[in-house]
Each structure stands twice: as C-alpha cells, then as structure tokens.
Design a protein around this motif. Sequence first.
Motif, PDB file in Angstrom:
ATOM      1  N   LEU A   1      15.890  50.500  42.898  1.00  0.00           N
ATOM      2  CA  LEU A   1      15.012  49.280  43.038  1.00  0.00           C
ATOM      3  C   LEU A   1      14.205  49.303  44.259  1.00  0.00           C
ATOM      4  O   LEU A   1      14.954  49.563  45.300  1.00  0.00           O
ATOM      5  N   THR A   2      12.941  49.051  44.252  1.00  0.00           N
ATOM      6  CA  THR A   2      12.360  49.015  45.660  1.00  0.00           C
ATOM      7  C   THR A   2      10.772  48.410  45.420  1.00  0.00           C
ATOM      8  O   THR A   2      10.370  48.155  44.469  1.00  0.00           O
ATOM      9  N   ALA A   3      10.529  48.174  46.592  1.00  0.00           N
ATOM     10  CA  ALA A   3       9.169  47.329  46.842  1.00  0.00           C
ATOM     11  C   ALA A   3       8.096  48.537  46.843  1.00  0.00           C
ATOM     12  O   ALA A   3       6.876  48.193  46.587  1.00  0.00           O
ATOM     13  N   LYS A   4       8.302  49.528  47.140  1.00  0.00           N
ATOM     14  CA  LYS A   4       7.613  50.578  47.302  1.00  0.00           C
ATOM     15  C   LYS A   4       7.338  51.206  46.198  1.00  0.00           C
ATOM     16  O   LYS A   4       8.021  51.271  45.313  1.00  0.00           O
ATOM     17  N   GLY A   5       5.919  51.552  45.769  1.00  0.00           N
ATOM     18  CA  GLY A   5       5.450  52.292  44.721  1.00  0.00           C
ATOM     19  C   GLY A   5       4.865  53.679  44.934  1.00  0.00           C
ATOM     20  O   GLY A   5       4.213  54.129  44.030  1.00  0.00           O
ATOM     21  N   ASP A   6       5.116  54.154  46.168  1.00  0.00           N
ATOM     22  CA  ASP A   6       4.544  55.387  46.404  1.00  0.00           C
ATOM     23  C   ASP A   6       5.176  56.609  45.614  1.00  0.00           C
ATOM     24  O   ASP A   6       6.151  56.546  45.277  1.00  0.00           O
ATOM     25  N   ILE A   7       4.341  57.460  45.186  1.00  0.00           N
ATOM     26  CA  ILE A   7       4.533  58.670  44.486  1.00  0.00           C
ATOM     27  C   ILE A   7       5.783  59.466  45.296  1.00  0.00           C
ATOM     28  O   ILE A   7       6.736  59.960  44.478  1.00  0.00           O
ATOM     29  N   GLU A   8       5.471  59.719  46.485  1.00  0.00           N
ATOM     30  CA  GLU A   8       6.392  60.348  47.364  1.00  0.00           C
ATOM     31  C   GLU A   8       7.841  59.651  47.242  1.00  0.00           C
ATOM     32  O   GLU A   8       8.897  60.559  46.823  1.00  0.00           O
ATOM     33  N   ASP A   9       8.153  58.525  47.349  1.00  0.00           N
ATOM     34  CA  ASP A   9       9.323  57.897  47.116  1.00  0.00           C
ATOM     35  C   ASP A   9      10.016  57.947  45.737  1.00  0.00           C
ATOM     36  O   ASP A   9      11.143  58.242  45.634  1.00  0.00           O
ATOM     37  N   LYS A  10       9.138  57.826  44.657  1.00  0.00           N
ATOM     38  CA  LYS A  10       9.610  58.188  43.438  1.00  0.00           C
ATOM     39  C   LYS A  10      10.192  59.693  43.419  1.00  0.00           C
ATOM     40  O   LYS A  10      11.104  59.688  42.725  1.00  0.00           O
ATOM     41  N   VAL A  11       9.489  60.281  43.923  1.00  0.00           N
ATOM     42  CA  VAL A  11       9.837  61.888  43.736  1.00  0.00           C
ATOM     43  C   VAL A  11      11.073  62.084  44.645  1.00  0.00           C
ATOM     44  O   VAL A  11      12.047  63.027  43.972  1.00  0.00           O
ATOM     45  N   THR A  12      11.104  61.538  45.681  1.00  0.00           N
ATOM     46  CA  THR A  12      12.497  61.554  46.495  1.00  0.00           C
ATOM     47  C   THR A  12      13.808  60.952  45.724  1.00  0.00           C
ATOM     48  O   THR A  12      14.812  61.776  45.771  1.00  0.00           O
ATOM     49  N   GLY A  13      13.653  59.877  45.187  1.00  0.00           N
ATOM     50  CA  GLY A  13      14.600  59.473  44.291  1.00  0.00           C
ATOM     51  C   GLY A  13      15.101  60.215  43.201  1.00  0.00           C
ATOM     52  O   GLY A  13      16.314  60.442  43.023  1.00  0.00           O
ATOM     53  N   LEU A  14      14.016  60.690  42.271  1.00  0.00           N
ATOM     54  CA  LEU A  14      14.394  61.556  41.293  1.00  0.00           C
ATOM     55  C   LEU A  14      14.886  62.750  41.815  1.00  0.00           C
ATOM     56  O   LEU A  14      15.946  63.326  41.008  1.00  0.00           O
ATOM     57  N   ASP A  15      14.472  63.504  42.786  1.00  0.00           N
ATOM     58  CA  ASP A  15      15.043  64.779  43.205  1.00  0.00           C
ATOM     59  C   ASP A  15      16.433  64.551  43.682  1.00  0.00           C
ATOM     60  O   ASP A  15      17.377  65.680  43.610  1.00  0.00           O
ATOM     61  N   TYR A  16      17.056  63.436  44.367  1.00  0.00           N
ATOM     62  CA  TYR A  16      18.265  63.102  44.851  1.00  0.00           C
ATOM     63  C   TYR A  16      19.208  62.817  43.478  1.00  0.00           C
ATOM     64  O   TYR A  16      20.536  62.814  43.470  1.00  0.00           O
ATOM     65  N   GLY A  17      18.816  62.562  42.208  1.00  0.00           N
ATOM     66  CA  GLY A  17      19.572  62.370  41.217  1.00  0.00           C
ATOM     67  C   GLY A  17      19.211  61.008  40.460  1.00  0.00           C
ATOM     68  O   GLY A  17      20.316  60.746  39.688  1.00  0.00           O
ATOM     69  N   ALA A  18      18.368  60.447  40.787  1.00  0.00           N
ATOM     70  CA  ALA A  18      18.208  59.023  40.100  1.00  0.00           C
ATOM     71  C   ALA A  18      17.764  59.098  38.796  1.00  0.00           C
ATOM     72  O   ALA A  18      17.159  60.452  38.345  1.00  0.00           O
ATOM     73  N   ASP A  19      18.291  58.364  38.018  1.00  0.00           N
ATOM     74  CA  ASP A  19      17.682  58.237  36.317  1.00  0.00           C
ATOM     75  C   ASP A  19      16.603  57.773  36.251  1.00  0.00           C
ATOM     76  O   ASP A  19      15.843  57.806  35.218  1.00  0.00           O
ATOM     77  N   ASP A  20      16.302  56.702  36.991  1.00  0.00           N
ATOM     78  CA  ASP A  20      15.025  55.661  36.900  1.00  0.00           C
ATOM     79  C   ASP A  20      14.672  55.227  38.011  1.00  0.00           C
ATOM     80  O   ASP A  20      15.535  55.215  39.182  1.00  0.00           O
ATOM     81  N   TYR A  21      13.339  54.649  38.321  1.00  0.00           N
ATOM     82  CA  TYR A  21      12.808  53.901  39.503  1.00  0.00           C
ATOM     83  C   TYR A  21      12.044  52.671  39.160  1.00  0.00           C
ATOM     84  O   TYR A  21      11.001  53.131  38.266  1.00  0.00           O
ATOM     85  N   ILE A  22      12.283  51.660  39.525  1.00  0.00           N
ATOM     86  CA  ILE A  22      11.510  50.700  39.011  1.00  0.00           C
ATOM     87  C   ILE A  22      10.941  49.764  40.366  1.00  0.00           C
ATOM     88  O   ILE A  22      11.803  49.484  41.075  1.00  0.00           O
ATOM     89  N   ALA A  23       9.627  49.499  40.293  1.00  0.00           N
ATOM     90  CA  ALA A  23       9.050  48.846  41.510  1.00  0.00           C
ATOM     91  C   ALA A  23       9.200  47.499  41.634  1.00  0.00           C
ATOM     92  O   ALA A  23       8.645  46.875  40.408  1.00  0.00           O
ATOM     93  N   LYS A  24       9.266  46.515  42.574  1.00  0.00           N
ATOM     94  CA  LYS A  24       9.259  45.226  42.429  1.00  0.00           C
ATOM     95  C   LYS A  24       8.030  44.741  42.818  1.00  0.00           C
ATOM     96  O   LYS A  24       7.187  45.588  43.405  1.00  0.00           O
ATOM     97  N   PRO A  25       7.471  43.751  41.977  1.00  0.00           N
ATOM     98  CA  PRO A  25       8.219  42.635  40.923  1.00  0.00           C
ATOM     99  C   PRO A  25       8.375  43.492  39.770  1.00  0.00           C
ATOM    100  O   PRO A  25       7.436  44.056  39.395  1.00  0.00           O
ATOM    101  N   PHE A  26       9.292  43.106  38.896  1.00  0.00           N
ATOM    102  CA  PHE A  26       9.373  43.755  37.404  1.00  0.00           C
ATOM    103  C   PHE A  26       9.695  42.607  36.737  1.00  0.00           C
ATOM    104  O   PHE A  26      10.511  41.564  36.904  1.00  0.00           O
ATOM    105  N   SER A  27       9.656  42.823  35.397  1.00  0.00           N
ATOM    106  CA  SER A  27       9.872  41.695  34.485  1.00  0.00           C
ATOM    107  C   SER A  27      11.374  41.973  33.876  1.00  0.00           C
ATOM    108  O   SER A  27      11.896  43.205  34.012  1.00  0.00           O
ATOM    109  N   THR A  28      11.947  40.875  33.440  1.00  0.00           N
ATOM    110  CA  THR A  28      13.360  41.143  33.090  1.00  0.00           C
ATOM    111  C   THR A  28      13.612  42.028  31.871  1.00  0.00           C
ATOM    112  O   THR A  28      14.170  42.812  31.414  1.00  0.00           O
ATOM    113  N   GLU A  29      12.426  42.130  30.879  1.00  0.00           N
ATOM    114  CA  GLU A  29      12.294  42.932  29.612  1.00  0.00           C
ATOM    115  C   GLU A  29      12.430  44.380  29.988  1.00  0.00           C
ATOM    116  O   GLU A  29      12.970  45.168  29.538  1.00  0.00           O
TER     117      GLU A  29
END
Length: 225
Positions: free
Chosen positions: A78-106
């Motif tokens: 979960l992050t306020a950042k939406g940068d592609i670089e941050d998403k790639v870093t998270g996925l490379d470290y083993g994250a299953d998904d990445y969701i930027a704030k704000p997000f809906s409950t659904e």
Amino acid sequence: MRILIAEDEVHLAEALSQILKKHHYSVDVVHDGEAGLDNAMSGIYDLLLLDVMMPKMDGFTVLKTLRIEGISTPVILLTAKGDIEDKVTGLDYGADDYIAKPFSTEELMARIRAALRRKGEVIPEDALKFGDIELNTTNLKLSSQGKEIKLNLKECELLELLITRKQAVTSKEQIIEKLWGFDSEVEHNNVEVYISFLRKKLTFLHSTVRIGTIRGVGYVLEVTS
C-alpha cells in the motif's frame, strides 16, 4: 483467514481493519515496519498489507527480508506513490500486488481475493463445502441435509479453518494463532469450547461430517459413513 495490516496512518489502518472484519477476516494491526516484520515472521498470516513508507523500517525492506527468510505469505503493498519505479521495486522484491492510495473498498477486496487465489487458498464467493455441509462465510450460516443453523463469528472462523486445511490435522496452537493472534492469552480450553459448540451444531443438522480428535495432536474434519 488472518490478515496483518502494517500501516503508520492510524486512521487508515483502523478503517482497513473494520472493512476486513466486516468481510469476516481476522485482523492484526501494527504501525511501523519493525513490528510488521516481527509479526509477519510468525508465519500465521494468510496475507499481508504493507505500507511502503513506515517508520523504523520501510515496506520494501520488510518484504525483502521476509522473502530472504523464506516467508512466502502473499503481500500487497500500500502506498501513496504511483511511480512505475516503485511498483517494479516492490514486485521484484516479491510483492504479489501493489495498490496506490486512495483506493476503493471493492478494488482492495478484489485484489485480496486474487492474491489468496494465487496462493492456492479456497476463497469462497458464497460458501465452503465439505462432505454434506455448506458454510456460508458471508451470513455465518451452516447448512446440511436441508437444515440450516446460524453460527457465531468464532465458530464460523474455526470451521472455515478446518475446511480449508483439507483434512490436515490442526493443532490447538494453530487455531489460537489463526483466530486470536500469536500473542493472545486465549487458552486451550477456549478452543475446546468452540469445538464442542460446532459438534453440537453438526449433530443438530444430522450431518455425516464430524470433528475428530487426534489425541495430543489436534482436530481434523472427517466424514462418517
């Protein structure tokens, strides 16, 4: 199923906790990365929601450490950042998904269900089935042989755990950790009480499913002839 929320924004963490509890997940909340890592290392969680920007240790470091230590629990960052670089870093470290704030409950709930499906867990849209019983985790109702009975939340969580364990023996310690948390002061007799409640309700439904006791080991669901 048990989810850990590691989020330093207290109000957001509490809101997320209430949403997940409403959907019948058990939830623990921490507000810094070190506490998040300590809790996650217990291995009792089915999914982790990790904020990226946390005090003491950021979410990327928590995630990387968990994967190095062999903890394969699904992680959604979960992050306020939406940068592609941050998403790639998270996925490379083993994250299953990445969701930027704000997000809906659904969206959040859909991503949680997707992450758990990828892990191979049974994620019911309506009900879980075993033998001749059907457990609806949305309305907490257990049915069999054309009869239906209401469960309380802990009974539902316990039966869900036994069903999703797929006939593996589940110890009292595992039940306490999953339903109440690893640092809970709940004792073994609390588990015995809820097992007794469920057995009575299965008998009321005239179900062929029973909760067997493996002495000194734990409990397992069985189907009698």
